[in-house]
Design an enzyme around this catalytic site. Sequence first.
Site, PDB file in Angstrom:
ATOM      1  N   ARG A 134       0.819  -1.213   0.000  1.00  0.00           N
ATOM      2  CA  ARG A 134       0.000   0.000   0.000  1.00  0.00           C
ATOM      3  C   ARG A 134       0.855   1.267   0.000  1.00  0.00           C
ATOM      4  NH1 ARG A 134      -2.619  -0.131   5.065  1.00  0.00           N
ATOM      5  NH2 ARG A 134      -4.133   1.407   4.365  1.00  0.00           N
ATOM      6  N   HIS A 144       8.878  -1.273  14.167  1.00  0.00           N
ATOM      7  CA  HIS A 144       7.923  -2.252  13.652  1.00  0.00           C
ATOM      8  C   HIS A 144       8.635  -3.472  13.050  1.00  0.00           C
ATOM      9  CE1 HIS A 144       4.285  -3.695  11.521  1.00  0.00           C
ATOM     10  NE2 HIS A 144       5.155  -4.018  10.579  1.00  0.00           N
ATOM     11  N   HIS A 147      10.706  -5.549  15.677  1.00  0.00           N
ATOM     12  CA  HIS A 147       9.792  -6.269  16.566  1.00  0.00           C
ATOM     13  C   HIS A 147       9.211  -7.504  15.873  1.00  0.00           C
ATOM     14  CE1 HIS A 147       6.731  -6.981  19.574  1.00  0.00           C
ATOM     15  NE2 HIS A 147       5.774  -6.857  18.668  1.00  0.00           N
ATOM     16  N   LYS A 201      -6.634   5.570  20.382  1.00  0.00           N
ATOM     17  CA  LYS A 201      -5.381   5.285  19.677  1.00  0.00           C
ATOM     18  C   LYS A 201      -4.158   5.534  20.561  1.00  0.00           C
ATOM     19  CE  LYS A 201      -2.480   6.940  15.907  1.00  0.00           C
ATOM     20  NZ  LYS A 201      -2.318   7.940  14.831  1.00  0.00           N
ATOM     21  N   THR A 205      -0.310   2.674  22.731  1.00  0.00           N
ATOM     22  CA  THR A 205       1.110   2.721  23.060  1.00  0.00           C
ATOM     23  C   THR A 205       1.311   2.660  24.566  1.00  0.00           C
ATOM     24  OG1 THR A 205       1.485   4.088  21.088  1.00  0.00           O
ATOM     25  CG2 THR A 205       3.277   3.956  22.694  1.00  0.00           C
ATOM     26  N   GLN A 208       1.155  -0.846  25.540  1.00  0.00           N
ATOM     27  CA  GLN A 208       2.398  -1.526  25.171  1.00  0.00           C
ATOM     28  C   GLN A 208       3.484  -1.249  26.208  1.00  0.00           C
ATOM     29  OE1 GLN A 208       2.950  -3.677  22.853  1.00  0.00           O
ATOM     30  NE2 GLN A 208       2.109  -3.140  20.859  1.00  0.00           N
TER      31      GLN A 208
END
Length: 280
Positions: A134, A144, A147, A201, A205, A208
């Site tokens: 995309r 990202h 991980h 949203k 985090t 996390q």
Amino acid sequence: MASLIAEAVKSYDNMMLKADPRVADWFMMSTPWPSFFICIMYFVVIKMGPNLMGDRKPFELKRVMLVYNFCMIILSAYCFIEFAASGWLAGYSLGCQPVDYSNSPQAVRMAKVCWMFYISKFIELLDTIFFILRKKYKQASFLHVFHHGIMPISWWFGVKFVPGGFGTFHSLLNSFIHFMMYTYYFLAALGPAFQKYLWWKKYMTTMQLTQFFAVTIHSTQLLFRECDYPILFIYWIGAYAVIFFILFADFYRKAYIKPKPKSEKVENGSAVRNGLKKER
């Protein structure tokens, strides 16, 4: 050179003697090499992806993303429930919790969900592939990719040697976090009409960070007591938690605390009105 190879083979054979025989014949569990290969190919594809896409138009994957995210919600919920039912709500201790290597129904159930969690880490590599297809290259950040890229092979060793016990605390938490995360992604993929349901949203985090902090404390306390659990895995899980706490804290600082240029604020305001530009 031949002696070094022979010594390496001997060390590998000795290590494999300590493996859990229950998982020996399970899919992908006979040797670590397929997992290593897939992880390496993941990094290669991510590195080459932008060049391969070139001037091509981004793929329209809305329907694919909806199905994928919904399936990941179900899989994450399944893993969370199974980790809880086979251990953490069935007598596991937050202190020292050895692995039960018996063939009791509860012990085998825990080993099976560990294997399913391991398999899920390969499925999650599709997250990054979808970013590339995309042309959402900024989403494929170092955090990202790093991980996602190390989790599958890390969990191969977990399932092979310690499928249960102390080390499944972080997978319990991670399964819940991923359930929330893929729920968020699913709602975001439904379009602008659902943006009002995505107010949480920022707290993803935070969850996390809470996860990694809890795992750090859980790992550290085991260093000060006797426990029949391999010390190497205690160090690995603890180090992993610390590293990712630091990386996620840096992301949180940049995304939510560090002042943004005025032009970026305007752009982000337009993004909110048009439906979370940077979201899936």
